[in-house]
Design a protein around this motif. Structure first.
Motif, PDB file in Angstrom:
ATOM      1  N   ALA A 180       0.833  -1.198   0.000  1.00 52.65           N
ATOM      2  CA  ALA A 180       0.000   0.000   0.000  1.00 52.65           C
ATOM      3  C   ALA A 180       0.867   1.247   0.000  1.00 52.65           C
ATOM      4  O   ALA A 180       1.917   1.300   0.622  1.00 52.65           O
ATOM      5  CB  ALA A 180      -0.908   0.001   1.231  1.00 52.65           C
ATOM      6  N   LEU A 181       0.388   2.242  -0.727  1.00 58.77           N
ATOM      7  CA  LEU A 181       1.122   3.497  -0.875  1.00 58.77           C
ATOM      8  C   LEU A 181       0.537   4.531   0.059  1.00 58.77           C
ATOM      9  O   LEU A 181      -0.674   4.760   0.071  1.00 58.77           O
ATOM     10  CB  LEU A 181       1.034   3.975  -2.321  1.00 58.77           C
ATOM     11  CG  LEU A 181       1.927   5.144  -2.716  1.00 58.77           C
ATOM     12  CD1 LEU A 181       3.381   4.720  -2.688  1.00 58.77           C
ATOM     13  CD2 LEU A 181       1.549   5.635  -4.093  1.00 58.77           C
ATOM     14  N   GLY A 182       1.369   5.145   0.874  1.00 56.49           N
ATOM     15  CA  GLY A 182       0.926   6.175   1.790  1.00 56.49           C
ATOM     16  C   GLY A 182       0.925   7.541   1.154  1.00 56.49           C
ATOM     17  O   GLY A 182       1.224   7.705  -0.025  1.00 56.49           O
ATOM     18  N   PRO A 183       0.662   8.576   1.936  1.00 54.12           N
ATOM     19  CA  PRO A 183       0.591   9.940   1.395  1.00 54.12           C
ATOM     20  C   PRO A 183       1.977  10.474   1.053  1.00 54.12           C
ATOM     21  O   PRO A 183       3.002   9.953   1.496  1.00 54.12           O
ATOM     22  CB  PRO A 183      -0.040  10.730   2.548  1.00 54.12           C
ATOM     23  CG  PRO A 183       0.353   9.967   3.776  1.00 54.12           C
ATOM     24  CD  PRO A 183       0.344   8.519   3.371  1.00 54.12           C
ATOM     25  N   ALA A 184       1.997  11.524   0.242  1.00 50.37           N
ATOM     26  CA  ALA A 184       3.253  12.202  -0.063  1.00 50.37           C
ATOM     27  C   ALA A 184       3.818  12.817   1.213  1.00 50.37           C
ATOM     28  O   ALA A 184       3.088  13.244   2.099  1.00 50.37           O
ATOM     29  CB  ALA A 184       3.025  13.285  -1.114  1.00 50.37           C
ATOM     30  N   LEU A 185       5.135  12.837   1.315  1.00 58.90           N
ATOM     31  CA  LEU A 185       5.807  13.336   2.507  1.00 58.90           C
ATOM     32  C   LEU A 185       6.174  14.806   2.330  1.00 58.90           C
ATOM     33  O   LEU A 185       6.862  15.164   1.368  1.00 58.90           O
ATOM     34  CB  LEU A 185       7.073  12.515   2.781  1.00 58.90           C
ATOM     35  CG  LEU A 185       6.835  11.042   3.133  1.00 58.90           C
ATOM     36  CD1 LEU A 185       8.155  10.283   3.167  1.00 58.90           C
ATOM     37  CD2 LEU A 185       6.123  10.933   4.477  1.00 58.90           C
ATOM     38  N   GLY A 186       5.722  15.641   3.247  1.00 58.19           N
ATOM     39  CA  GLY A 186       6.106  17.039   3.242  1.00 58.19           C
ATOM     40  C   GLY A 186       7.481  17.236   3.845  1.00 58.19           C
ATOM     41  O   GLY A 186       8.092  16.313   4.379  1.00 58.19           O
ATOM     42  N   GLU A 187       7.961  18.465   3.789  1.00 56.39           N
ATOM     43  CA  GLU A 187       9.317  18.753   4.261  1.00 56.39           C
ATOM     44  C   GLU A 187       9.489  18.479   5.750  1.00 56.39           C
ATOM     45  O   GLU A 187      10.562  18.078   6.189  1.00 56.39           O
ATOM     46  CB  GLU A 187       9.676  20.214   3.955  1.00 56.39           C
ATOM     47  CG  GLU A 187       9.801  20.527   2.477  1.00 56.39           C
ATOM     48  CD  GLU A 187      10.918  19.726   1.830  1.00 56.39           C
ATOM     49  OE1 GLU A 187      12.095  20.028   2.084  1.00 56.39           O
ATOM     50  OE2 GLU A 187      10.605  18.783   1.086  1.00 56.39           O
ATOM     51  N   GLU A 188       8.437  18.680   6.551  1.00 56.90           N
ATOM     52  CA  GLU A 188       8.559  18.506   8.004  1.00 56.90           C
ATOM     53  C   GLU A 188       8.209  17.098   8.453  1.00 56.90           C
ATOM     54  O   GLU A 188       8.311  16.788   9.646  1.00 56.90           O
ATOM     55  CB  GLU A 188       7.660  19.520   8.725  1.00 56.90           C
ATOM     56  CG  GLU A 188       8.008  20.974   8.414  1.00 56.90           C
ATOM     57  CD  GLU A 188       9.472  21.280   8.713  1.00 56.90           C
ATOM     58  OE1 GLU A 188       9.963  20.825   9.765  1.00 56.90           O
ATOM     59  OE2 GLU A 188      10.115  21.959   7.898  1.00 56.90           O
ATOM     60  N   ALA A 189       7.797  16.219   7.521  1.00 54.15           N
ATOM     61  CA  ALA A 189       7.468  14.840   7.893  1.00 54.15           C
ATOM     62  C   ALA A 189       8.733  14.075   8.248  1.00 54.15           C
ATOM     63  O   ALA A 189       9.802  14.307   7.673  1.00 54.15           O
ATOM     64  CB  ALA A 189       6.736  14.146   6.745  1.00 54.15           C
ATOM     65  N   LEU A 190       8.618  13.150   9.197  1.00 52.07           N
ATOM     66  CA  LEU A 190       9.744  12.301   9.562  1.00 52.07           C
ATOM     67  C   LEU A 190       9.973  11.259   8.477  1.00 52.07           C
ATOM     68  O   LEU A 190       9.037  10.737   7.881  1.00 52.07           O
ATOM     69  CB  LEU A 190       9.482  11.618  10.903  1.00 52.07           C
ATOM     70  CG  LEU A 190       9.405  12.541  12.127  1.00 52.07           C
ATOM     71  CD1 LEU A 190       9.011  11.749  13.349  1.00 52.07           C
ATOM     72  CD2 LEU A 190      10.731  13.247  12.353  1.00 52.07           C
ATOM     73  N   VAL A 191      11.232  10.963   8.202  1.00 48.87           N
ATOM     74  CA  VAL A 191      11.570   9.935   7.213  1.00 48.87           C
ATOM     75  C   VAL A 191      11.105   8.579   7.742  1.00 48.87           C
ATOM     76  O   VAL A 191      11.441   8.202   8.870  1.00 48.87           O
ATOM     77  CB  VAL A 191      13.088   9.914   6.954  1.00 48.87           C
ATOM     78  CG1 VAL A 191      13.469   8.745   6.060  1.00 48.87           C
ATOM     79  CG2 VAL A 191      13.530  11.229   6.327  1.00 48.87           C
ATOM     80  N   PRO A 192      10.305   7.818   6.983  1.00 48.88           N
ATOM     81  CA  PRO A 192       9.810   6.524   7.469  1.00 48.88           C
ATOM     82  C   PRO A 192      10.937   5.500   7.594  1.00 48.88           C
ATOM     83  O   PRO A 192      11.874   5.492   6.806  1.00 48.88           O
ATOM     84  CB  PRO A 192       8.807   6.114   6.381  1.00 48.88           C
ATOM     85  CG  PRO A 192       9.267   6.820   5.157  1.00 48.88           C
ATOM     86  CD  PRO A 192       9.842   8.125   5.617  1.00 48.88           C
ATOM     87  N   ARG A 193      10.815   4.640   8.597  1.00 51.53           N
ATOM     88  CA  ARG A 193      11.824   3.618   8.852  1.00 51.53           C
ATOM     89  C   ARG A 193      11.185   2.237   8.820  1.00 51.53           C
ATOM     90  O   ARG A 193       9.980   2.096   8.698  1.00 51.53           O
ATOM     91  CB  ARG A 193      12.519   3.882  10.194  1.00 51.53           C
ATOM     92  CG  ARG A 193      13.219   5.251  10.235  1.00 51.53           C
ATOM     93  CD  ARG A 193      13.747   5.581  11.613  1.00 51.53           C
ATOM     94  NE  ARG A 193      14.285   6.946  11.637  1.00 51.53           N
ATOM     95  CZ  ARG A 193      15.562   7.254  11.510  1.00 51.53           C
ATOM     96  NH1 ARG A 193      16.450   6.280  11.334  1.00 51.53           N
ATOM     97  NH2 ARG A 193      15.960   8.508  11.550  1.00 51.53           N
ATOM     98  N   ARG A 194      12.016   1.216   8.847  1.00 51.45           N
ATOM     99  CA  ARG A 194      11.509  -0.152   8.792  1.00 51.45           C
ATOM    100  C   ARG A 194      10.440  -0.379   9.849  1.00 51.45           C
ATOM    101  O   ARG A 194      10.550   0.155  10.953  1.00 51.45           O
ATOM    102  CB  ARG A 194      12.661  -1.139   9.007  1.00 51.45           C
ATOM    103  CG  ARG A 194      13.658  -1.173   7.852  1.00 51.45           C
ATOM    104  CD  ARG A 194      14.774  -2.144   8.148  1.00 51.45           C
ATOM    105  NE  ARG A 194      15.743  -2.164   7.060  1.00 51.45           N
ATOM    106  CZ  ARG A 194      16.887  -2.827   7.110  1.00 51.45           C
ATOM    107  NH1 ARG A 194      17.189  -3.525   8.197  1.00 51.45           N
ATOM    108  NH2 ARG A 194      17.722  -2.804   6.089  1.00 51.45           N
TER     109      ARG A 194
END
Length: 272
Positions: A180-194
């Motif tokens: 599944a594809l999540g939302p686009a990441l904005g500049e202040e969003a945390l980088v997703p991890r495992r």
């Protein structure tokens, strides 16, 4: 300026080869009389600072100077054994066509994807179309803006990645959670991890530079974890930026010149 046949000779001439016309990346070489397309490709591959480029990995085609700044040329690629035509002074690099891919299986049922602020505490997996580069170490609390800054400065991968603002990022669920594809990441969003990964899209030339840097830092990607066609298409869909923006008050009016350089993105050239 270099010769495609080992040195300047009588009857040699200069040619311009565009690596990326959108970014105006080009190189000027001195072409010896009677040089073949293969000789010129080998000379270009030897100029690659990473040492990874091979003459067989790209093709060359002639373009008319009148097409510069416009759409890609429609001329066919030149054959390796051909001589460079005397009337040709401008060429561009094009990719070798890939064989058609087999049909993709239907996607699994959509799985829930956590919101972009669920960062976790594991390493970061970066998904490109060639596969997923696994185990990129990032400090806790790293945002997308931090990630772009580290790419641009060279602190993260060793090589500086230019034009990082042209990259777009999305969350992709792991194989255990579905694709599944999540939302686009904005500049202040945390980088997703495992167990999540971050799918990255952008101009082909920029993604190739990023891929080479990731290979040098992490080794080859996991080709079993390529983004699905739907994920890749959705990641690549970037909202068009306005071509003109401005404002003003009772005394000063300002606007941004967004039509410079035949690009479809806003530039930072302000006028008042």
């Amino acid at each position: 300026t270099m010769s495609a046949s080992g040195g300047e000779q009588e009857g040699s001439r200069e040619v311009v080869i565009y690596i990326d016309r959108d970014l105006d990346l080009k190189v000027c070489l001195t072409l010896a009389k009677g040089a073949t397309v293969r000789a010129l490709k080998e000379e270009l591959a030897a100029l690659d600072p990473t040492g990874l480029a091979e003459a067989s990995s790209f093709e060359l085609r002639a373009i008319s100077p009148s097409l510069l700044g416009g759409p890609s040329a429609s001329a066919e690629a030149l054959h390796d054994d051909d001589l460079i035509p005397q009337e040709v002074s401008t060429l561009e690099i094009c990719t070798v066509p890939s064989p058609p891919s087999p049909p993709l299986p239907p996607p699994p049922p959509a799985a829930s994807v956590p919101p972009p602020d669920r960062a976790g505490d594991g390493p970061v997996d970066v998904a490109l179309l060639v596969g997923t580069f696994e185990g990129l170490p990032l400090k806790e609390g790293c945002t997308v803006a931090d990630w772009r800054r580290l790419l641009g400065s060279g602190e993260l991968l060793g090589d500086k990645i230019l034009y990082v603002g042209k990259l777009s990022c999305r969350i992709v669920g792991s194989s255990e959670e579905g694709s599944a594809l999540g939302p686009a990441l904005g500049e202040e969003a945390l980088v997703p991890r495992r167990p999540l990964s971050m799918a990255v899209a952008g101009p082909d030339s920029l993604l190739k530079v990023l891929e080479i840097a990731l290979r040098k830092r992490l080794g080859p990607p996991n080709e079993q974890r390529r983004p699905t066609a739907a994920a890749a298409a959705a990641t690549a869909a970037v909202a068009a930026l306005p071509l003109r923006a401005g404002g003003g008050d009772g005394g000063v009016e300002y606007f941004y010149m967004g039509l410079q350089g035949h690009r479809d993105t806003m530039e930072d050239r302000a006028c008042a």
